[in-house]
Design an enzyme around this catalytic site. Structure first.
Site, PDB file in Angstrom:
ATOM      1  N   LYS A   1      27.905 -39.012 108.749  1.00  0.00           N
ATOM      2  CA  LYS A   1      27.886 -37.597 108.342  1.00  0.00           C
ATOM      3  C   LYS A   1      27.269 -37.464 106.946  1.00  0.00           C
ATOM      4  O   LYS A   1      26.447 -36.577 106.708  1.00  0.00           O
ATOM      5  CB  LYS A   1      29.311 -37.004 108.403  1.00  0.00           C
ATOM      6  CG  LYS A   1      29.766 -36.836 109.850  1.00  0.00           C
ATOM      7  CD  LYS A   1      31.241 -36.528 110.018  1.00  0.00           C
ATOM      8  CE  LYS A   1      31.605 -36.585 111.502  1.00  0.00           C
ATOM      9  NZ  LYS A   1      33.029 -36.412 111.794  1.00  0.00           N
TER      10      LYS A   1
ATOM     11  N   GLN B   1      38.510 -35.657 108.587  1.00  0.00           N
ATOM     12  CA  GLN B   1      38.199 -36.634 109.633  1.00  0.00           C
ATOM     13  C   GLN B   1      39.478 -37.053 110.372  1.00  0.00           C
ATOM     14  O   GLN B   1      40.473 -37.407 109.748  1.00  0.00           O
ATOM     15  CB  GLN B   1      37.512 -37.859 108.996  1.00  0.00           C
ATOM     16  CG  GLN B   1      37.082 -38.925 109.995  1.00  0.00           C
ATOM     17  CD  GLN B   1      35.969 -38.457 110.920  1.00  0.00           C
ATOM     18  OE1 GLN B   1      35.017 -37.815 110.495  1.00  0.00           O
ATOM     19  NE2 GLN B   1      36.082 -38.772 112.205  1.00  0.00           N
TER      20      GLN B   1
ATOM     21  N   ASP C   1      34.049 -28.015 111.969  1.00  0.00           N
ATOM     22  CA  ASP C   1      34.338 -28.780 113.191  1.00  0.00           C
ATOM     23  C   ASP C   1      34.718 -27.820 114.319  1.00  0.00           C
ATOM     24  O   ASP C   1      34.762 -28.215 115.480  1.00  0.00           O
ATOM     25  CB  ASP C   1      35.517 -29.738 112.954  1.00  0.00           C
ATOM     26  CG  ASP C   1      35.063 -31.172 112.702  1.00  0.00           C
ATOM     27  OD1 ASP C   1      33.961 -31.526 113.139  1.00  0.00           O
ATOM     28  OD2 ASP C   1      35.835 -31.922 112.068  1.00  0.00           O
TER      29      ASP C   1
END
Ligand code: NAP
Length: 296
Positions: A59, A103, A126
């Site tokens: 990322k 995460q 997300d």
């Protein structure tokens, strides 16, 4: 020579993801030229799980590729839920941060649901919050869940129509299968069957799919006898399988028994190199959308 008939077309997620990154990069360049804000993604990583570290590294690398600003925040796996929420509040209030992710997975003592719901929905790139999940069914969806968004984008960019098609989704998680089935119905105008752990006679459903999407994490779950001739097969499954037969001692496998299924499919995604790279591309797209919305 290959023993797989080459009647199918491979859906190349790496190539499409590369195209999306080039498009984003051009937009960031334009924004810079016109004095607009450069997108800024913040990433929170808790603990030292090897797989999470690898995902986060990808990322960060992708942010650099497209010219985003990024902030990496690492915390020990002993951090308390309350302390982590304080950091999340801080990122929520930071006007310079356009999007941020925590995460997963998180250590067992921290509630994923509680943490996810603390993220401001307009920064939730997300697409995990209840607000963004619910917006899938609205006329103007907000930030779409990244992996389902990546799947929809792959189909769109390969000109694979979903309207009126029978899409069968296997796996009903909150981050992949469930939102994807809603997006296929709402935005893709498909007829959708959502299969899960309690589905009896899975093959009865999968064998009727025009488009079969599997997101379970069980290598070999989908065999050739479960797939209709000419179906489009999208494999989200990503499982690390260890064994001496693999170079480096392990291989990344999807849910689909690739070679025999490919022989029946019209289109199929490989694992790795199919849906995986699209999840990061979607995360970048969402960060750009969030920036454009906050700072047009
Ligand atoms: P998950 O939370 O474990 O969900 C798996 C889903 O499959 C659950 O709904 C589970 O039901 C269901 N399931 C279990 N056994 C089944 C069976 N035999 N038949 C049908 N459904 C079954 O996993 P996830 O986060 O959705 O991820 C699924 C897979 O996609 C994993 O391999 C993951 O690594 C991969 N993934 C890949 C990407 C990517 O970017 N490529 C992104 C996200 C996930 P229960 O919950 O009732 O057990």
């Amino acid at each position: 020579m290959t023993d797989t008939p080459t009647t199918y077309a491979l859906i190349d997620g790496r190539k499409v993801s590369g195209e999306i990154k080039s498009e984003i990069s051009a937009k960031v360049h334009e924004r810079k030229l016109s004095g607009k804000k450069v997108p800024h993604l913040a990433i929170i990583l808790v603990g030292d799980d090897g797989a999470s570290q690898t995902y986060v590294d990808h990322k960060v690398k992708s942010c650099k590729e497209v010219g985003f600003h990024y902030t990496m925040m690492r915390f020990a796996d002993t951090i308390s839920e309350e302390k982590l929420i304080k950091h999340i509040d801080h990122v929520n209030d930071d006007e310079d941060v356009d999007g941020f992710i925590v995460q997963l997975p998180l250590p067992a003592h921290i509630s994923v649901e509680r943490i996810t719901e603390k993220i401001r929905s307009d920064k939730d790139v997300d697409g995990f919050t209840n607000h963004n999940f619910g917006s899938i069914t609205s006329k103007n969806p907000l930030l779409l869940p990244a992996t389902p968004y990546g799947v929809i984008e792959l189909l769109r960019r390969y000109n694979i129509p979903t309207e009126g098609k029978h899409c069968v989704v296997v796996g009903a998680s909150r981050i992949v299968g469930a939102p994807l089935s809603m997006m296929l119905a709402e935005q893709g105008h498909a007829t959708v069957t959502l299969c899960h752990k309690y589905t009896q006679n899975l093959a009865e459903y999968t064998s009727k799919a025009d488009i079969l999407i599997t997101a379970v994490g069980k290598p070999g779950l989908i065999t050739a006898d479960m797939v209709k001739e000419g179906a489009v097969v999208i494999d989200v499954g990503t499982t690390r399988v260890e064994g001496p037969q693999f170079k480096n001692g392990y291989a990344i496998k999807g849910d689909v028994d690739f070679k025999p299924v490919a022989a029946k499919a019209s289109y199929i995604t490989p694992v790795p190199g199919g849906v995986g790279p699209m999840t990061i591309a979607s995360l970048l797209l969402n960060t750009l959308h969030a920036t454009e919305k906050r700072n047009p």
